[in-house]
Design a protein around this motif. Structure first.
Motif, PDB file in Angstrom:
ATOM      1  N   GLN A  85       0.836  -1.202   0.000  1.00 27.65           N
ATOM      2  CA  GLN A  85       0.000   0.000   0.000  1.00 27.65           C
ATOM      3  C   GLN A  85       0.868   1.247   0.000  1.00 27.65           C
ATOM      4  O   GLN A  85       1.811   1.367   0.779  1.00 27.65           O
ATOM      5  CB  GLN A  85      -0.915  -0.009   1.222  1.00 27.65           C
ATOM      6  N   LEU A  86       0.540   2.179  -0.885  1.00 28.65           N
ATOM      7  CA  LEU A  86       1.318   3.402  -1.046  1.00 28.65           C
ATOM      8  C   LEU A  86       0.409   4.618  -0.945  1.00 28.65           C
ATOM      9  O   LEU A  86      -0.782   4.553  -1.256  1.00 28.65           O
ATOM     10  CB  LEU A  86       2.038   3.415  -2.399  1.00 28.65           C
ATOM     11  N   THR A  87       0.982   5.743  -0.523  1.00 26.20           N
ATOM     12  CA  THR A  87       0.275   7.015  -0.485  1.00 26.20           C
ATOM     13  C   THR A  87       1.014   7.994  -1.386  1.00 26.20           C
ATOM     14  O   THR A  87       2.233   8.134  -1.279  1.00 26.20           O
ATOM     15  CB  THR A  87       0.203   7.566   0.950  1.00 26.20           C
ATOM     16  N   GLU A  88       0.262   8.656  -2.264  1.00 26.57           N
ATOM     17  CA  GLU A  88       0.869   9.573  -3.233  1.00 26.57           C
ATOM     18  C   GLU A  88       0.239  10.949  -3.142  1.00 26.57           C
ATOM     19  O   GLU A  88      -0.992  11.078  -3.124  1.00 26.57           O
ATOM     20  CB  GLU A  88       0.718   9.027  -4.660  1.00 26.57           C
ATOM     21  N   LYS A  89       1.069  11.969  -3.063  1.00 29.38           N
ATOM     22  CA  LYS A  89       0.601  13.345  -3.200  1.00 29.38           C
ATOM     23  C   LYS A  89       0.973  13.802  -4.606  1.00 29.38           C
ATOM     24  O   LYS A  89       2.154  13.833  -4.969  1.00 29.38           O
ATOM     25  CB  LYS A  89       1.239  14.253  -2.153  1.00 29.38           C
ATOM     26  N   ARG A  90      -0.056  14.143  -5.396  1.00 21.35           N
ATOM     27  CA  ARG A  90       0.155  14.482  -6.808  1.00 21.35           C
ATOM     28  C   ARG A  90      -0.224  15.948  -7.006  1.00 21.35           C
ATOM     29  O   ARG A  90      -1.330  16.368  -6.669  1.00 21.35           O
ATOM     30  CB  ARG A  90      -0.688  13.573  -7.685  1.00 21.35           C
ATOM     31  N   THR A  91       0.714  16.744  -7.577  1.00 26.28           N
ATOM     32  CA  THR A  91       0.525  18.190  -7.735  1.00 26.28           C
ATOM     33  C   THR A  91       0.762  18.598  -9.183  1.00 26.28           C
ATOM     34  O   THR A  91       1.725  18.137  -9.812  1.00 26.28           O
ATOM     35  CB  THR A  91       1.503  18.964  -6.827  1.00 26.28           C
ATOM     36  N   LEU A  92      -0.110  19.476  -9.711  1.00 25.83           N
ATOM     37  CA  LEU A  92       0.088  20.046 -11.036  1.00 25.83           C
ATOM     38  C   LEU A  92       0.805  21.382 -10.866  1.00 25.83           C
ATOM     39  O   LEU A  92       0.340  22.257 -10.131  1.00 25.83           O
ATOM     40  CB  LEU A  92      -1.258  20.252 -11.742  1.00 25.83           C
ATOM     41  N   ALA A  93       1.961  21.540 -11.517  1.00 24.29           N
ATOM     42  CA  ALA A  93       2.767  22.757 -11.364  1.00 24.29           C
ATOM     43  C   ALA A  93       3.333  23.172 -12.721  1.00 24.29           C
ATOM     44  O   ALA A  93       3.138  22.502 -13.738  1.00 24.29           O
ATOM     45  CB  ALA A  93       3.888  22.516 -10.358  1.00 24.29           C
ATOM     46  N   THR A  94       4.066  24.300 -12.721  1.00 21.19           N
ATOM     47  CA  THR A  94       4.700  24.822 -13.934  1.00 21.19           C
ATOM     48  C   THR A  94       6.208  24.761 -13.778  1.00 21.19           C
ATOM     49  O   THR A  94       6.750  25.174 -12.750  1.00 21.19           O
ATOM     50  CB  THR A  94       4.274  26.274 -14.203  1.00 21.19           C
ATOM     51  N   ASP A  95       6.895  24.226 -14.805  1.00 20.87           N
ATOM     52  CA  ASP A  95       8.349  24.191 -14.804  1.00 20.87           C
ATOM     53  C   ASP A  95       8.859  25.600 -15.049  1.00 20.87           C
ATOM     54  O   ASP A  95       8.584  26.207 -16.101  1.00 20.87           O
ATOM     55  CB  ASP A  95       8.856  23.253 -15.890  1.00 20.87           C
ATOM     56  N   ALA A  96       9.595  26.163 -14.082  1.00 19.26           N
ATOM     57  CA  ALA A  96      10.052  27.554 -14.186  1.00 19.26           C
ATOM     58  C   ALA A  96      10.990  27.766 -15.367  1.00 19.26           C
ATOM     59  O   ALA A  96      11.090  28.869 -15.898  1.00 19.26           O
ATOM     60  CB  ALA A  96      10.738  27.961 -12.886  1.00 19.26           C
ATOM     61  N   LEU A  97      11.700  26.721 -15.803  1.00 22.82           N
ATOM     62  CA  LEU A  97      12.655  26.867 -16.900  1.00 22.82           C
ATOM     63  C   LEU A  97      11.988  26.802 -18.276  1.00 22.82           C
ATOM     64  O   LEU A  97      12.296  27.590 -19.172  1.00 22.82           O
ATOM     65  CB  LEU A  97      13.734  25.782 -16.800  1.00 22.82           C
TER      66      LEU A  97
END
Length: 450
Positions: A85-97
């Motif tokens: 069993q695993l727990t995942e925090k998934r985030t949508l972000a922008t690559d600054a480069l």
């Protein structure tokens, strides 16, 4: 880009460029955590492909597609292979480069420590799916408000302990706590309130509705609002009753074995490769203390024991090293009783101690007092010598005069008792009788232990 440095086995990080559909970063620990090879990521743009139930996979994809920029979701799922069993925090972000959209995934083993709570999201398909994930979890999941009252518990919690929602939701957590462990739960609750974000671990017995007790292990973390104020506490737990029962049985067996070993008069001890005492039973400790006046202690170098002479230490160093080289053998050890001055004899068995891999890590010794046995053996030898001497006396010293007596009696004139020759024969009979008496005394003397 792949991380060349191994990370902890219990967590990993993955960064995926959604615009170019490629992985930008994957922790090396990903492969061990998910049980796959390096080719898995080259063949699948979604790393969960084939690793979770298809329905779960589709649900996670829907949640991911609904993410707004800088929004996060946290999900718990188990892998089909091995049921990890695993727990995942998934985030949508922008690559600054590059300005590309990226999905940042931080993954941990479910009980390795969840640093952020599972979020509350808008009603609809996503919430239903999230609740299905929660209810399919193999761990307990509860939420408790700042007043200590249950606000949520997953299906496993209810089924395991036999409660209904009406029994739990809105009730204080003390309802599922036995009095003896109440202070532990109170301390964990206060720690969560006063230490937002810190994982608080708790092991305690939890009562079921029917009165049965279960050993449980929990990790609690506080949930905060945008201002940082604690609004709820979330706990992830599991039933460890079988493990605790096994531990208790092991401890009982250990105590029984210790009692058995310490109730014997035989001496049992062991040393490591540096000749330090690893173990000593009570009989060994008491005997060494009695003989030397100095009590041996675990971890002490046996060849530095103050009560032993240099000769004894040198001799025993040789004995131990023979066992450490793999030899099994016995010796007879001799000591002097400090009170009576009598000699004491012990038969000592030396045995190498092996690891499962076959390496020798120490020497085990078993000593048995054979003083009485040797004394009996000595008495038996002495008795046998006396019996042989008696047999010899009977064969030679006694039979010779008896034979002479029988011969003289045969020469007597039985018809004329007053025959002058009978007087001479009778005189010889007195002489032979004296010889028989002397022989008998020798036999009697031989039977007496001197």
């Amino acid at each position: 880009m792949f991380n060349p440095n191994p990370a902890a086995d219990g967590n990993c990080t993955i960064v995926f460029d959604t615009d170019e559909q490629k992985y930008l970063f994957v922790s090396e620990s990903f492969y061990g955590l998910f049980g796959v090879g390096a080719g898995h990521l080259h063949q699948n743009l979604d790393f969960l492909t084939g690793l979770v139930n298809p329905e779960i996979f589709d649900g996670i994809k829907q949640l991911t597609d609904r993410l707004a920029m800088n929004e996060s979701i946290q999900i718990t799922y188990h892998l089909q292979a091995g049921q990890k069993q695993l727990t995942e925090k998934r985030t949508l972000a922008t690559d600054a480069l590059t300005g590309h959209k990226v999905i940042l995934s931080n993954i941990t083993s479910a009980l390795e420590g969840v640093r952020t709570p599972i979020p509350f999201i808008k009603p609809g398909l996503s919430e239903q799916f999230l609740h299905s994930l929660i209810d399919s979890s193999t761990n307990f999941l509860v939420r408790i408000d700042i007043n200590g009252k249950f606000s949520f518990a997953n299906r496993l919690f209810f089924s395991a302990f036999g409660y209904d929602e009406a029994d739990i939701i809105g009730h204080h957590f003390s309802k599922t706590t036995i009095p003896q462990d109440a202070y532990l739960c109170e301390e964990a609750f206060i720690n969560c309130i006063t230490n937002p974000g810190k994982i608080i671990r708790l092991v305690h017995k939890k009562p079921a509705k029917d009165g049965s007790l279960y050993d449980t292990e929990w990790e609690f973390v506080s949930m905060t609002d945008d201002s940082g104020a604690v609004v709820e506490i979330q706990g992830i737990g599991r039933d460890i009753t079988p493990q605790m029962q096994i531990q208790e049985e092991v401890l009982q067996m250990k105590d029984s074995l210790e009692a058995l070993i310490n109730n014997t008069h035989d001496h049992i001890w062991s040393v490591d490769k540096k000749l330090r005492y690893l173990y000593m039973n009570q009989a060994y400790v008491e005997q060494v203390t009695y003989l030397t006046g100095v009590k041996p202690c675990k971890g002490q170098y046996s060849y530095k024991h103050e009560g032993f002479s240099k000769q004894i230490i040198d001799d025993w160093t040789v004995y131990y090293n023979r066992a450490l080289s793999g030899e099994r053998y016995d010796i007879i050890s001799e000591s002097i009783d400090p009170v009576s001055g009598q000699r004491l004899y012990y038969e000592v068995s030396f045995n190498p101690i092996y690891t499962a891999a076959g390496d020798i890590i120490g020497a085990g010794c078993f000593g048995h007092n054979i003083t009485e046995r040797l004394k009996i053996q000595k008495e038996l030898v002495s008795q046998n010598d006396r019996l042989r001497n008696i047999a010899s006396l009977s064969s030679h010293e006694l039979r010779r005069p008896v034979a002479s007596m029988l011969g003289l009696i045969g020469l007597m004139d039985h018809e004329d008792f007053y025959n002058p020759e009978n007087k001479e024969i009778i005189a010889h009979l007195f002489t032979v009788s004296a010889e028989i008496d002397t022989a008998i005394r020798l036999v009697v003397d031989s039977t007496i232990v001197k």
